[in-house]
Design an enzyme around this catalytic site. Structure first.
Site, PDB file in Angstrom:
ATOM      1  N   ASP A  98       0.752  -1.270   0.157  1.00  0.00           N
ATOM      2  CA  ASP A  98      -0.214   0.087  -0.191  1.00  0.00           C
ATOM      3  C   ASP A  98       0.732   1.165  -0.111  1.00  0.00           C
ATOM      4  O   ASP A  98       2.114   1.120   0.018  1.00  0.00           O
ATOM      5  CB  ASP A  98      -0.831   0.018   1.087  1.00  0.00           C
ATOM      6  CG  ASP A  98      -2.330   0.606   0.867  1.00  0.00           C
ATOM      7  OD1 ASP A  98      -2.371   1.999   0.338  1.00  0.00           O
ATOM      8  OD2 ASP A  98      -3.287   0.008   1.118  1.00  0.00           O
ATOM      9  N   ASP A 125       4.819   1.264  -5.113  1.00  0.00           N
ATOM     10  CA  ASP A 125       4.201   1.108  -6.459  1.00  0.00           C
ATOM     11  C   ASP A 125       4.238  -0.162  -6.593  1.00  0.00           C
ATOM     12  O   ASP A 125       5.300  -1.171  -6.890  1.00  0.00           O
ATOM     13  CB  ASP A 125       4.693   1.824  -7.641  1.00  0.00           C
ATOM     14  CG  ASP A 125       3.968   1.750  -8.937  1.00  0.00           C
ATOM     15  OD1 ASP A 125       2.735   0.739  -9.036  1.00  0.00           O
ATOM     16  OD2 ASP A 125       4.011   2.360  -9.800  1.00  0.00           O
ATOM     17  N   ASP A 148      -9.299   1.228  -6.031  1.00  0.00           N
ATOM     18  CA  ASP A 148     -10.086   2.644  -6.536  1.00  0.00           C
ATOM     19  C   ASP A 148     -10.640   2.489  -7.692  1.00  0.00           C
ATOM     20  O   ASP A 148     -10.200   2.042  -8.543  1.00  0.00           O
ATOM     21  CB  ASP A 148      -9.041   3.633  -6.537  1.00  0.00           C
ATOM     22  CG  ASP A 148      -9.624   5.167  -6.480  1.00  0.00           C
ATOM     23  OD1 ASP A 148     -10.604   5.284  -7.230  1.00  0.00           O
ATOM     24  OD2 ASP A 148      -9.135   6.117  -5.968  1.00  0.00           O
ATOM     25  N   THR A 232     -14.445  -5.962   4.493  1.00  0.00           N
ATOM     26  CA  THR A 232     -13.484  -4.661   4.678  1.00  0.00           C
ATOM     27  C   THR A 232     -14.401  -3.440   5.030  1.00  0.00           C
ATOM     28  O   THR A 232     -15.599  -3.368   4.935  1.00  0.00           O
ATOM     29  CB  THR A 232     -12.699  -4.562   3.360  1.00  0.00           C
ATOM     30  OG1 THR A 232     -13.487  -3.822   2.364  1.00  0.00           O
ATOM     31  CG2 THR A 232     -12.050  -5.850   2.777  1.00  0.00           C
ATOM     32  N   GLU A 235     -16.041  -2.233   1.848  1.00  0.00           N
ATOM     33  CA  GLU A 235     -17.030  -3.153   1.651  1.00  0.00           C
ATOM     34  C   GLU A 235     -18.357  -2.509   2.212  1.00  0.00           C
ATOM     35  O   GLU A 235     -19.311  -2.576   1.792  1.00  0.00           O
ATOM     36  CB  GLU A 235     -16.596  -4.381   1.835  1.00  0.00           C
ATOM     37  CG  GLU A 235     -17.913  -5.445   1.410  1.00  0.00           C
ATOM     38  CD  GLU A 235     -17.447  -6.846   1.661  1.00  0.00           C
ATOM     39  OE1 GLU A 235     -18.208  -7.655   1.201  1.00  0.00           O
ATOM     40  OE2 GLU A 235     -16.380  -7.026   2.116  1.00  0.00           O
TER      41      GLU A 235
END
Length: 253
Positions: A98, A125, A148, A232, A235
């Site tokens: 992340d 990345d 995203d 999550t 979610e």
């Protein structure tokens, strides 16, 4: 707790390699404000367990202190789902990527709190990690949960699940490895299904679908929600808005 041999500091700034990259990225680096607990965990535990994405090839057996099968998770947020899945499956290593600094601190705090020996957070990345740091066939799985959705049409090119990314990721998966994606954004779910289905190296584990039938009578190949995937935060937010969550499960040939 088994520690990695990596002792590099937390990469608060992009590496020179990242500065030279001129790719369209699927993320914006997010520092955010650290709580005292997150900051303490980051300072104490990152040098032992963290992995900066700087182009240095990784030896996954060395990183995890043993020959665990390793799953790459891209975009773990605050790390609650990652920690829960790691605790439920200690025989699988999770390399969790992340760009959210508080999330790294929070995940490291959970690693310490729950004595998790099978989690290694990575900062940077994921494309660079896959391309430059991981050997072909080295991963036992790939997890991308609620990335995203970049909902505006002009931003669709920023979505992570694109043919080029999938081709790169598949090249790092061992035969039989599982690709598991989930999203609550319907148009992105459709794109994920199309892109993953188009990969000649992937097989849909649920071509019969999850019971959804479209207006034209067709049955899309989404998977029933796996009980072992924790709910999550993103979610829950999507469900609160009335969104339908789609899981996609594919296997590397």
């Amino acid at each position: 707790m088994t520690a990695s041999t990596d002792s590099r500091p937390y990469p608060h700034a992009a590496t020179p390699e990242q500065h030279r990259e001129r790719r369209i990225r699927s993320f914006h680096p997010r520092r955010g404000r650290l709580t005292s607990a997150q900051g303490s965990a980051l300072e104490r535990l990152w040098p032992r367990y963290g992995t900066p994405i700087d182009g240095t090839p990784l030896d996954l057996a060395e990183l995890f202190g043993g020959a665990l099968p390793v799953v790459l998770e891209i975009g773990f947020g605050m790390g609650e789902t990652t920690a829960a899945m790691a605790a439920a499956d200690p025989g699988t290593g999770i390399l969790a990527v992340d760009v959210h600094t508080p999330g790294h601190g929070n995940l490291l705090a959970r690693v310490e709190q729950d004595s998790l020996e099978n989690v290694r957070p990575a900062a940077g990345d994921a494309v660079l990690l896959l391309r430059d740091m991981l050997a072909p066939g080295s991963l036992a799985g790939l997890r991308v949960y609620f990335p995203d959705p970049w909902p505006k049409s002009k931003h669709h090119k920023r979505r992570l699940i694109q043919p080029e990314f999938v081709a790169l990721a598949v090249s790092r998966l061992a035969p039989g490895a599982t690709v598991h994606c989930a999203t609550d954004w319907e148009p992105y779910a459709e794109q994920m299904l199309e892109v993953l289905s188009a990969s000649p190296e992937l097989v849909n584990l649920h071509p019969e679908g999850d019971g959804t039938v479209l207006e034209d009578g067709s049955v899309p190949g989404y998977a029933p929600r796996p009980a072992w995937r924790p709910v999550t935060k993103f979610e829950r937010q999507g469900l609160a808005k009335g969104h339908r969550v789609h899981d996609l499960l594919f296997r590397r040939r």
